[in-house]
Design a protein around this motif. Sequence first.
Motif, PDB file in Angstrom:
ATOM      1  N   GLU A  40       9.912  -6.812 -10.643  1.00  0.00           N
ATOM      2  CA  GLU A  40       9.163  -8.054 -10.455  1.00  0.00           C
ATOM      3  C   GLU A  40       9.851  -9.264 -11.086  1.00  0.00           C
ATOM      4  O   GLU A  40       9.521 -10.396 -10.768  1.00  0.00           O
ATOM      5  N   GLU A  41      10.839  -9.020 -11.939  1.00  0.00           N
ATOM      6  CA  GLU A  41      11.616 -10.130 -12.487  1.00  0.00           C
ATOM      7  C   GLU A  41      12.473 -10.778 -11.407  1.00  0.00           C
ATOM      8  O   GLU A  41      12.816 -11.946 -11.498  1.00  0.00           O
ATOM      9  N   HIS A  42      12.807  -9.998 -10.365  1.00  0.00           N
ATOM     10  CA  HIS A  42      13.720 -10.478  -9.341  1.00  0.00           C
ATOM     11  C   HIS A  42      13.132 -10.524  -7.936  1.00  0.00           C
ATOM     12  O   HIS A  42      13.707 -11.148  -7.053  1.00  0.00           O
ATOM     13  N   PHE A  43      11.986  -9.842  -7.717  1.00  0.00           N
ATOM     14  CA  PHE A  43      11.433  -9.718  -6.373  1.00  0.00           C
ATOM     15  C   PHE A  43       9.934  -9.965  -6.343  1.00  0.00           C
ATOM     16  O   PHE A  43       9.237  -9.689  -7.314  1.00  0.00           O
ATOM     17  N   SER A  44       9.451 -10.440  -5.190  1.00  0.00           N
ATOM     18  CA  SER A  44       8.023 -10.420  -4.884  1.00  0.00           C
ATOM     19  C   SER A  44       7.771  -9.056  -4.254  1.00  0.00           C
ATOM     20  O   SER A  44       8.502  -8.655  -3.339  1.00  0.00           O
ATOM     21  N   LEU A  45       6.763  -8.347  -4.752  1.00  0.00           N
ATOM     22  CA  LEU A  45       6.507  -6.976  -4.308  1.00  0.00           C
ATOM     23  C   LEU A  45       5.180  -6.878  -3.589  1.00  0.00           C
ATOM     24  O   LEU A  45       4.190  -7.471  -4.007  1.00  0.00           O
ATOM     25  N   THR A  46       5.174  -6.084  -2.526  1.00  0.00           N
ATOM     26  CA  THR A  46       3.936  -5.743  -1.843  1.00  0.00           C
ATOM     27  C   THR A  46       3.915  -4.229  -1.710  1.00  0.00           C
ATOM     28  O   THR A  46       4.836  -3.650  -1.116  1.00  0.00           O
ATOM     29  N   LEU A  47       2.906  -3.590  -2.276  1.00  0.00           N
ATOM     30  CA  LEU A  47       2.783  -2.133  -2.254  1.00  0.00           C
ATOM     31  C   LEU A  47       1.591  -1.753  -1.397  1.00  0.00           C
ATOM     32  O   LEU A  47       0.503  -2.312  -1.563  1.00  0.00           O
ATOM     33  N   THR A  48       1.790  -0.816  -0.473  1.00  0.00           N
ATOM     34  CA  THR A  48       0.704  -0.319   0.369  1.00  0.00           C
ATOM     35  C   THR A  48       0.770   1.199   0.413  1.00  0.00           C
ATOM     36  O   THR A  48       1.779   1.805   0.045  1.00  0.00           O
ATOM     37  N   GLY A  49      -0.312   1.812   0.885  1.00  0.00           N
ATOM     38  CA  GLY A  49      -0.334   3.255   1.082  1.00  0.00           C
ATOM     39  C   GLY A  49      -1.127   3.983   0.018  1.00  0.00           C
ATOM     40  O   GLY A  49      -2.004   3.405  -0.638  1.00  0.00           O
ATOM     41  N   THR A  50      -0.785   5.242  -0.137  1.00  0.00           N
ATOM     42  CA  THR A  50      -1.450   6.142  -1.073  1.00  0.00           C
ATOM     43  C   THR A  50      -0.391   6.793  -1.955  1.00  0.00           C
ATOM     44  O   THR A  50       0.808   6.687  -1.661  1.00  0.00           O
ATOM     45  N   PRO A  51      -0.800   7.512  -2.986  1.00  0.00           N
ATOM     46  CA  PRO A  51       0.198   8.178  -3.829  1.00  0.00           C
ATOM     47  C   PRO A  51       1.104   9.148  -3.057  1.00  0.00           C
ATOM     48  O   PRO A  51       2.249   9.354  -3.437  1.00  0.00           O
ATOM     49  N   ASP A  52       0.607   9.723  -1.976  1.00  0.00           N
ATOM     50  CA  ASP A  52       1.392  10.682  -1.198  1.00  0.00           C
ATOM     51  C   ASP A  52       2.199  10.048  -0.079  1.00  0.00           C
ATOM     52  O   ASP A  52       3.045  10.702   0.532  1.00  0.00           O
ATOM     53  N   ASP A  53       1.943   8.792   0.221  1.00  0.00           N
ATOM     54  CA  ASP A  53       2.618   8.111   1.332  1.00  0.00           C
ATOM     55  C   ASP A  53       2.556   6.605   1.076  1.00  0.00           C
ATOM     56  O   ASP A  53       1.682   5.925   1.567  1.00  0.00           O
ATOM     57  N   TRP A  54       3.499   6.086   0.275  1.00  0.00           N
ATOM     58  CA  TRP A  54       3.484   4.687  -0.104  1.00  0.00           C
ATOM     59  C   TRP A  54       4.696   3.956   0.470  1.00  0.00           C
ATOM     60  O   TRP A  54       5.710   4.554   0.792  1.00  0.00           O
ATOM     61  N   GLN A  55       4.550   2.642   0.585  1.00  0.00           N
ATOM     62  CA  GLN A  55       5.608   1.763   1.050  1.00  0.00           C
ATOM     63  C   GLN A  55       5.599   0.512   0.170  1.00  0.00           C
ATOM     64  O   GLN A  55       4.535   0.047  -0.213  1.00  0.00           O
ATOM     65  N   ALA A  56       6.780   0.015  -0.114  1.00  0.00           N
ATOM     66  CA  ALA A  56       6.883  -1.231  -0.880  1.00  0.00           C
ATOM     67  C   ALA A  56       7.875  -2.145  -0.180  1.00  0.00           C
ATOM     68  O   ALA A  56       8.934  -1.714   0.279  1.00  0.00           O
ATOM     69  N   SER A  57       7.507  -3.406  -0.088  1.00  0.00           N
ATOM     70  CA  SER A  57       8.337  -4.425   0.509  1.00  0.00           C
ATOM     71  C   SER A  57       8.741  -5.383  -0.610  1.00  0.00           C
ATOM     72  O   SER A  57       7.887  -5.845  -1.364  1.00  0.00           O
ATOM     73  N   LEU A  58      10.025  -5.651  -0.737  1.00  0.00           N
ATOM     74  CA  LEU A  58      10.539  -6.492  -1.806  1.00  0.00           C
ATOM     75  C   LEU A  58      11.327  -7.660  -1.211  1.00  0.00           C
ATOM     76  O   LEU A  58      12.233  -7.458  -0.420  1.00  0.00           O
ATOM     77  N   THR A  59      10.982  -8.869  -1.637  1.00  0.00           N
ATOM     78  CA  THR A  59      11.669 -10.076  -1.198  1.00  0.00           C
ATOM     79  C   THR A  59      12.192 -10.788  -2.449  1.00  0.00           C
ATOM     80  O   THR A  59      11.430 -11.016  -3.391  1.00  0.00           O
ATOM     81  N   PRO A  60      13.491 -11.128  -2.485  1.00  0.00           N
ATOM     82  CA  PRO A  60      14.051 -11.761  -3.683  1.00  0.00           C
ATOM     83  C   PRO A  60      13.369 -13.075  -4.038  1.00  0.00           C
ATOM     84  O   PRO A  60      13.043 -13.874  -3.167  1.00  0.00           O
ATOM     85  N   ASN A  61      13.142 -13.282  -5.340  1.00  0.00           N
ATOM     86  CA  ASN A  61      12.592 -14.539  -5.858  1.00  0.00           C
ATOM     87  C   ASN A  61      13.702 -15.539  -6.144  1.00  0.00           C
ATOM     88  O   ASN A  61      13.488 -16.739  -6.111  1.00  0.00           O
ATOM     89  N   ASP A  62      14.858 -15.032  -6.462  1.00  0.00           N
ATOM     90  CA  ASP A  62      15.995 -15.823  -6.912  1.00  0.00           C
ATOM     91  C   ASP A  62      16.895 -16.172  -5.721  1.00  0.00           C
ATOM     92  O   ASP A  62      17.275 -15.301  -4.942  1.00  0.00           O
ATOM     93  N   ALA A  63      17.257 -17.447  -5.572  1.00  0.00           N
ATOM     94  CA  ALA A  63      18.073 -17.896  -4.437  1.00  0.00           C
ATOM     95  C   ALA A  63      19.445 -17.230  -4.433  1.00  0.00           C
ATOM     96  O   ALA A  63      19.967 -16.869  -3.377  1.00  0.00           O
TER      97      ALA A  63
END
Length: 190
Positions: free
Chosen positions: A125-148
Motif C-alpha cells: 500500500e506504500e506504492h499501490f492502490s489495492l482492491t481486494l475481492t473474493g473469499t479466502p479460498d478464491d481471492w483477487q487483488a488489483s494493484l495500481t501504482p500510486n507513484d508516477a
Amino acid sequence: MTSRLAIAATALLIGAASLAQAAEFDARALTQQLARTAPVCGDFQQTRWLEDVGAELESRGHFRLIGDPNAPEGLVWETTSPIEDRLEMRPDASQGPNGEPLPADQQAMAELLISFFHGDWQALEEHFSLTLTGTPDDWQASLTPNDARLAEAIEHLEIDGGSWLEHVNLASGDGDRLELTLTAGGHCER
C-alpha cells in the motif's frame, strides 16, 4: 406453515453467516492467511510478451524463500528452461548469477514478489492502490501504482490465489506483459 418458517429462518441465518464471513475477509485477513500458508518453495511458469519485438517468451523453473518462512529475507529464482539462470533477490542486496547487482527494475520486482508471497499489504500500500475481492479460498487483488515513477514501469498488476499466491499478471507502461503461475512444492532443495 411452521416448517416453512423454520426453513426460511434457517436459510436467513446461513445467508447472514456467509455474509459475515465474506465481510471479515479483507487485506488484514488475507495477510494472516498468506503468512500461515505461503509455500517456502515451488515451481513457476512464466510468459513474457515483449511489445518492442512482438515476441512471447516462455520460461519455467523453481523458487525458494530465503530465511525464516514467516519473515523471508529474500527469494531465490532459478530458471531451468529455456536457459539456466539463478537470481538471488533480497530487498536491499539482490544479485544476478555472477554476483553482480540487479538492475533497479528487477530489484523492485524482488521486493514486490516477496511482499506478494506473504500478502504484506502494508508494504504494497506504500506504492499501490489495492482492491481486494473474493473469499479466502478464491481471492483477487488489483494493484495500481500510486507513484508516477513506478507507473512508468508498471501500469497495472493483478494477483490471485487461494490459500497462497497462485498468479501474477503485470502490464507495463511500454506494452510488455508478464504472466506468472506459481505451484507450491515441487523443487524444494535448499
